[in-house]
Design a protein around this motif. Structure first.
Motif, PDB file in Angstrom:
ATOM      1  N   GLU A 162     -11.033   2.785  -2.044  1.00 46.24           N
ATOM      2  CA  GLU A 162     -10.340   1.589  -1.531  1.00 46.24           C
ATOM      3  C   GLU A 162      -9.264   0.906  -2.342  1.00 46.24           C
ATOM      4  O   GLU A 162      -9.032   1.351  -3.451  1.00 46.24           O
ATOM      5  N   GLY A 163      -8.076   0.375  -1.756  1.00 45.83           N
ATOM      6  CA  GLY A 163      -6.881   0.076  -2.547  1.00 45.83           C
ATOM      7  C   GLY A 163      -6.165  -0.960  -1.588  1.00 45.83           C
ATOM      8  O   GLY A 163      -6.386  -1.166  -0.459  1.00 45.83           O
ATOM      9  N   GLU A 164      -5.501  -1.746  -2.503  1.00 45.39           N
ATOM     10  CA  GLU A 164      -5.080  -3.180  -1.914  1.00 45.39           C
ATOM     11  C   GLU A 164      -3.652  -3.497  -2.930  1.00 45.39           C
ATOM     12  O   GLU A 164      -3.952  -3.223  -4.167  1.00 45.39           O
ATOM     13  N   GLN A 165      -2.463  -3.802  -2.386  1.00 39.45           N
ATOM     14  CA  GLN A 165      -1.506  -3.997  -3.105  1.00 39.45           C
ATOM     15  C   GLN A 165      -0.379  -4.886  -2.219  1.00 39.45           C
ATOM     16  O   GLN A 165      -0.338  -4.825  -1.095  1.00 39.45           O
ATOM     17  N   SER A 166       0.196  -5.856  -2.889  1.00 39.67           N
ATOM     18  CA  SER A 166       1.158  -6.619  -2.373  1.00 39.67           C
ATOM     19  C   SER A 166       2.486  -6.693  -3.029  1.00 39.67           C
ATOM     20  O   SER A 166       2.785  -6.330  -4.437  1.00 39.67           O
ATOM     21  N   ILE A 167       3.511  -6.635  -2.402  1.00 36.90           N
ATOM     22  CA  ILE A 167       4.938  -6.771  -3.111  1.00 36.90           C
ATOM     23  C   ILE A 167       5.183  -8.145  -3.585  1.00 36.90           C
ATOM     24  O   ILE A 167       5.034  -9.173  -3.169  1.00 36.90           O
ATOM     25  N   GLY A 168       5.590  -8.007  -5.144  1.00 32.36           N
ATOM     26  CA  GLY A 168       6.071  -9.353  -5.578  1.00 32.36           C
ATOM     27  C   GLY A 168       7.513  -9.820  -5.482  1.00 32.36           C
ATOM     28  O   GLY A 168       7.972  -9.181  -4.510  1.00 32.36           O
ATOM     29  N   ALA A 169       7.950 -10.762  -6.014  1.00 38.10           N
ATOM     30  CA  ALA A 169       9.077 -11.528  -5.730  1.00 38.10           C
ATOM     31  C   ALA A 169      10.025 -10.552  -6.474  1.00 38.10           C
ATOM     32  O   ALA A 169      10.047  -9.938  -7.273  1.00 38.10           O
ATOM     33  N   GLY A 170      11.548 -10.520  -5.694  1.00 42.19           N
ATOM     34  CA  GLY A 170      12.625  -9.726  -6.285  1.00 42.19           C
ATOM     35  C   GLY A 170      12.530  -8.243  -6.009  1.00 42.19           C
ATOM     36  O   GLY A 170      13.302  -7.340  -6.665  1.00 42.19           O
ATOM     37  N   HIS A 171      11.743  -7.720  -5.061  1.00 40.90           N
ATOM     38  CA  HIS A 171      11.652  -6.317  -4.856  1.00 40.90           C
ATOM     39  C   HIS A 171      13.091  -5.884  -4.318  1.00 40.90           C
ATOM     40  O   HIS A 171      13.715  -6.510  -3.417  1.00 40.90           O
ATOM     41  N   ALA A 175      10.092  -7.043   1.481  1.00 42.18           N
ATOM     42  CA  ALA A 175       9.996  -8.583   1.266  1.00 42.18           C
ATOM     43  C   ALA A 175       8.682  -8.934   0.286  1.00 42.18           C
ATOM     44  O   ALA A 175       7.628  -8.307   0.467  1.00 42.18           O
ATOM     45  N   GLU A 176       8.690 -10.150  -0.215  1.00 44.63           N
ATOM     46  CA  GLU A 176       7.818 -10.622  -0.826  1.00 44.63           C
ATOM     47  C   GLU A 176       6.222 -10.949  -0.216  1.00 44.63           C
ATOM     48  O   GLU A 176       6.469 -11.421   1.005  1.00 44.63           O
ATOM     49  N   GLY A 177       5.332 -10.467  -0.627  1.00 46.25           N
ATOM     50  CA  GLY A 177       3.952 -10.677   0.200  1.00 46.25           C
ATOM     51  C   GLY A 177       3.718  -9.550   1.245  1.00 46.25           C
ATOM     52  O   GLY A 177       2.534  -9.246   1.703  1.00 46.25           O
ATOM     53  N   GLU A 178       4.729  -8.553   1.450  1.00 42.68           N
ATOM     54  CA  GLU A 178       4.408  -7.304   2.220  1.00 42.68           C
ATOM     55  C   GLU A 178       3.522  -6.523   1.365  1.00 42.68           C
ATOM     56  O   GLU A 178       3.360  -6.394   0.100  1.00 42.68           O
ATOM     57  N   GLY A 179       2.642  -5.690   2.287  1.00 40.01           N
ATOM     58  CA  GLY A 179       1.555  -4.786   1.374  1.00 40.01           C
ATOM     59  C   GLY A 179       0.661  -4.259   2.556  1.00 40.01           C
ATOM     60  O   GLY A 179       0.707  -4.180   3.761  1.00 40.01           O
ATOM     61  N   ALA A 180      -0.108  -3.816   1.817  1.00 37.34           N
ATOM     62  CA  ALA A 180      -1.502  -3.132   2.627  1.00 37.34           C
ATOM     63  C   ALA A 180      -2.646  -2.980   1.933  1.00 37.34           C
ATOM     64  O   ALA A 180      -2.894  -3.216   0.504  1.00 37.34           O
ATOM     65  N   ALA A 246     -11.251  12.516   7.554  1.00 35.51           N
ATOM     66  CA  ALA A 246     -10.782  11.327   6.861  1.00 35.51           C
ATOM     67  C   ALA A 246     -11.277  10.128   7.737  1.00 35.51           C
ATOM     68  O   ALA A 246     -10.731  10.242   8.774  1.00 35.51           O
ATOM     69  N   SER A 247     -12.098   9.256   7.508  1.00 35.95           N
ATOM     70  CA  SER A 247     -12.121   8.082   8.331  1.00 35.95           C
ATOM     71  C   SER A 247     -11.709   6.926   7.584  1.00 35.95           C
ATOM     72  O   SER A 247     -11.323   6.914   6.321  1.00 35.95           O
ATOM     73  N   PHE A 248     -10.935   6.081   7.993  1.00 33.36           N
ATOM     74  CA  PHE A 248     -10.230   4.775   7.397  1.00 33.36           C
ATOM     75  C   PHE A 248     -10.162   3.508   8.211  1.00 33.36           C
ATOM     76  O   PHE A 248     -10.292   3.524   9.560  1.00 33.36           O
ATOM     77  N   VAL A 249     -10.127   2.364   7.516  1.00 32.89           N
ATOM     78  CA  VAL A 249      -9.452   1.231   7.912  1.00 32.89           C
ATOM     79  C   VAL A 249      -8.602   0.665   7.294  1.00 32.89           C
ATOM     80  O   VAL A 249      -8.507   0.759   5.938  1.00 32.89           O
ATOM     81  N   LEU A 250      -7.284   0.542   7.754  1.00 36.50           N
ATOM     82  CA  LEU A 250      -5.946   0.100   7.074  1.00 36.50           C
ATOM     83  C   LEU A 250      -5.402  -1.246   7.868  1.00 36.50           C
ATOM     84  O   LEU A 250      -5.592  -1.459   9.005  1.00 36.50           O
ATOM     85  N   SER A 251      -5.122  -2.092   6.947  1.00 35.94           N
ATOM     86  CA  SER A 251      -4.519  -3.477   7.365  1.00 35.94           C
ATOM     87  C   SER A 251      -3.216  -3.519   6.526  1.00 35.94           C
ATOM     88  O   SER A 251      -3.267  -3.554   5.292  1.00 35.94           O
ATOM     89  N   ALA A 252      -2.123  -3.686   7.388  1.00 30.91           N
ATOM     90  CA  ALA A 252      -1.116  -3.754   6.555  1.00 30.91           C
ATOM     91  C   ALA A 252      -0.355  -5.181   7.016  1.00 30.91           C
ATOM     92  O   ALA A 252      -0.295  -5.952   8.000  1.00 30.91           O
ATOM     93  N   ARG A 253       0.396  -5.568   6.081  1.00 29.70           N
ATOM     94  CA  ARG A 253       1.220  -6.875   6.224  1.00 29.70           C
ATOM     95  C   ARG A 253       2.858  -6.538   6.228  1.00 29.70           C
ATOM     96  O   ARG A 253       3.216  -6.016   5.307  1.00 29.70           O
ATOM     97  N   VAL A 254       3.523  -6.893   7.417  1.00 28.12           N
ATOM     98  CA  VAL A 254       4.697  -6.746   7.632  1.00 28.12           C
ATOM     99  C   VAL A 254       5.549  -7.743   7.892  1.00 28.12           C
ATOM    100  O   VAL A 254       5.136  -8.528   8.996  1.00 28.12           O
ATOM    101  N   LEU A 255       6.952  -7.959   7.468  1.00 27.44           N
ATOM    102  CA  LEU A 255       7.312  -9.244   7.720  1.00 27.44           C
ATOM    103  C   LEU A 255       8.024  -9.327   8.977  1.00 27.44           C
ATOM    104  O   LEU A 255       7.704 -10.114   9.834  1.00 27.44           O
ATOM    105  N   ASP A 256       8.819  -8.566   9.653  1.00 26.96           N
ATOM    106  CA  ASP A 256       9.188  -8.483  10.754  1.00 26.96           C
ATOM    107  C   ASP A 256       8.839  -7.083  11.638  1.00 26.96           C
ATOM    108  O   ASP A 256       9.636  -6.001  11.752  1.00 26.96           O
ATOM    109  N   PRO A 257       7.637  -7.135  12.254  1.00 24.18           N
ATOM    110  CA  PRO A 257       7.154  -5.614  12.564  1.00 24.18           C
ATOM    111  C   PRO A 257       7.796  -5.283  14.209  1.00 24.18           C
ATOM    112  O   PRO A 257       8.362  -6.291  14.963  1.00 24.18           O
ATOM    113  N   GLN A 258       8.078  -4.023  14.116  1.00 17.09           N
ATOM    114  CA  GLN A 258       8.460  -3.701  15.518  1.00 17.09           C
ATOM    115  C   GLN A 258       7.516  -2.827  16.322  1.00 17.09           C
ATOM    116  O   GLN A 258       6.928  -1.977  15.821  1.00 17.09           O
TER     117      GLN A 258
END
Length: 573
Positions: A162-171, A175-180, A246-258
């Motif tokens: 299991e893993g989780e990470q978010s982007i901090g400010a100034g990357h 964008a800040e808050g993007e992650g998975a 491999a089995s997985f569950v993935l949740s991503a946060r993307v600022l402007d998804p296409q």
């Protein structure tokens, strides 16, 4: 007009458009602000109740229009309730059936409980009295464990990763808050669970975030195997060897998804691949090297998958070794004989063919350049097809003889799992696509029926964005005018000076260098590729339409059809 009325009764409105405000909608599943407005328009009645600021606010709509204006009253003494309740009654005249598909609704509600750990979600059917509720204290981990136990009962080879990470400010890039957030389990047998989400929206067809997870996991496992010298001689590892069990569950946060398609079943945002990959790889590398015994067990599983794949490919090679025709000289073939992965690109023009040859992955991708426009074969006799050099080369390269619809052709010599049409993103390119699709539909119909034919979609524009502070120079690609407008709007929101970016229009594939062609049209993780299949028109109707459009004696029917439907075309001349 009250804000609640604007949101529910007007298109293109909602909190999701205030990306810079840092509110609850910074990472929204909604894109255009039409979902709840359309739901309202298709409902006989919709009632909205909002509890906030020690008051209760109510408004009602009928057919999308306000039926009862917004009214507010103080909340009952001591009540500190907050939230929103929406009730709607679908209008039967818009739907084939008044029955809501409960299985799909239950799956959607369950996914919200999975993605929001600790939140309890309930589904109550008042007609039958049936009640379901979901609550996952540990979120993704609990859900994956429960689902695997229900699927097969097989124990994972190693503990769940299991893993989780978010982007901090100034990357510099994201964008800040993007992650998975992800959980992965490897099992030796039994069924697999693979689910992915973007901003809480289920992406049933996967997309670039899943590709990023696959790329990151593969790089980490491959690095561990090389570091500990575990790879047997002659065994080559591929990403599918790591992902096969491999089995997985993935949740991503993307600022402007296409997304691809209106129902958002597949994520197309190219940045999401690098986002997820850059997070998953270092975390798995660290975990494997902290738990070497688990790493060795995973390595053994992956190597067994690679060996099994290699043995299967060798069987195919022996079966196909006799009676192979002499391949066309201008075909640049691939090295692999794995039909499931091999791809043949039919490329318009020799210059584009040269870039494609240099930019391809030579192990799995073959290139056959075509000169000019292919013959219209709708009324061509089958025994005269090979008089045309281009068609002869296509048939020999694919390894399948021309055949009639409903026939059972010999596909044992099929050399590529995908035959991809790659032409310019202009009118001439579209014409070449139609001529090649005519060839396949008329003379190679089984390839279409079994999903072997694809159309690549190269970009029409390139946007060069200058460096901004720590953010380096960027090159963005747009498929059409709509995507170009979207990219320009996004750049304005990022604070790029109006006119500070340069827009280039590709006159054709020949203008692209090898790197650009690989990134935009050939890399499986970032390209746009459409599978050719029957849509709203069935095979019989499709045959009638082709006869009208491509038949030599159908000029009058074409003229009448153009007069009736010509206003629907958006021709780029």
């Amino acid at each position: 007009m009250p804000v609640i009325e604007i949101v529910f009764a007007r298109l293109h409105a909602g909190g999701k458009f205030d990306k810079a405000g840092g509110g609850a909608y910074s990472f929204s599943g909604g894109l255009h602000g039409v979902g709840v407005s359309v739901t309202n328009a298709l409902s006989k009645r919709m009632e909205v109740t909002v509890w906030r600021d020690a008051a209760v606010h109510r408004i009602a709509f009928a057919g999308g229009e306000v039926a009862t204006p917004l009214a507010s009253q103080p909340a009952e003494r001591g009540e500190r309730r907050s939230g929103t309740r929406v009730r709607c009654w679908p209008d039967p005249k818009y739907f084939d059936s008044p029955t809501i598909p409960q299985a799909e609704l239950a799956q959607l509600l369950r996914s919200k409980a999975v993605l929001l750990p600790g939140v309890k979600v309930a589904l109550v059917d008042e007609k039958s009295g049936r009640r379901q509720s979901w609550h996952y204290a540990a979120g993704l981990r609990d859900y994956l464990s429960e689902s695997l136990a229900a699927l097969s009962g097989a124990e994972p080879v190693i503990p769940l990763f299991e893993g989780e990470q978010s982007i901090g400010a100034g990357h510099d890039t994201f964008a800040e808050g993007e992650g998975a957030h992800w959980v992965v389990a490897w099992t030796e047998e039994g069924g697999l669970l693979r689910e992915s989400y973007v901003n809480l929206i289920p992406t049933s067809a996967g997309g670039t975030h899943e590709s990023g997870l696959r790329e990151g996991l593969f790089a980490a496992v491959k690095g561990f195997i090389e570091l500990h010298n575990l790879q047997p001689k002659g065994v080559k590892l591929l990403p599918e060897d790591v992902f096969a069990r491999a089995s997985f569950v993935l949740s991503a946060r993307v600022l402007d998804p296409q997304f691809q398609g209106q129902i958002k079943e597949r994520l197309n945002s190219r940045d999401a691949l690098r986002l997820v990959s850059s997070m998953a790889r270092p975390q798995l590398e660290l975990w494997l090297n902290q738990h070497v015994e688990h790493g060795r067990k995973l390595a053994e599983l992956v190597i067994r998958q690679a060996q099994a794949r290699s043995r299967a490919a060798q069987k195919v090679e022996k079966k196909k070794s006799s009676g192979v025709a002499v391949l066309p000289g201008k075909l640049t073939d691939c090295e692999s004989t794995d039909i499931a992965r091999n791809e043949l690109f039919l490329v318009e023009g020799d210059s584009a063919g040269g870039s494609a040859k240099m930019g391809r992955d030579k192990e799995f991708r073959a290139i056959l350049p075509l000169r000019g426009k292919v013959l219209n074969t709708w009324e061509a006799e089958r025994d005269r097809l090979f008089a045309n050099n281009e068609i002869h080369d296509i048939a020999v390269a694919i390894g399948v003889d021309p055949h009639e619809a409903g026939a059972e052709p010999d596909l044992s010599n099929l050399r590529y799992g995908r035959v991809c049409i790659l032409s310019d993103a202009d009118v001439d390119g579209a014409h070449i696509q139609v001529l090649l699709l005519t060839l396949f539909f008329r003379h190679f119909p089984v390839l279409l029926e079994r999903g072997h034919v694809y159309v690549a979609r190269p970009p029409l524009y390139r946007v060069d964005v200058p460096a901004q502070g720590k953010r380096p120079l960027r090159k963005l690609y747009c498929l059409d005018d709509g995507e170009l407008r979207h990219v320009e709007d996004k750049l304005r929101k990022e604070g790029v000076r109006e006119g500070g970016w340069a827009i280039s229009r590709f006159k054709g594939l020949g203008e692209m260098n090898a790197e650009q062609l690989w990134e935009t049209t050939m890399n499986p993780d970032t390209r746009r590729m459409l599978k050719v299949s029957f849509g709203e028109v069935d095979p019989a109707g499709t045959r009638e339409r082709f006869t009208m459009l491509m038949g030599k004696g159908e000029a009058a029917a074409r003229r009448a059809w153009l007069g009736e439907r010509g206003n629907e075309a958006e021709v780029d001349i």
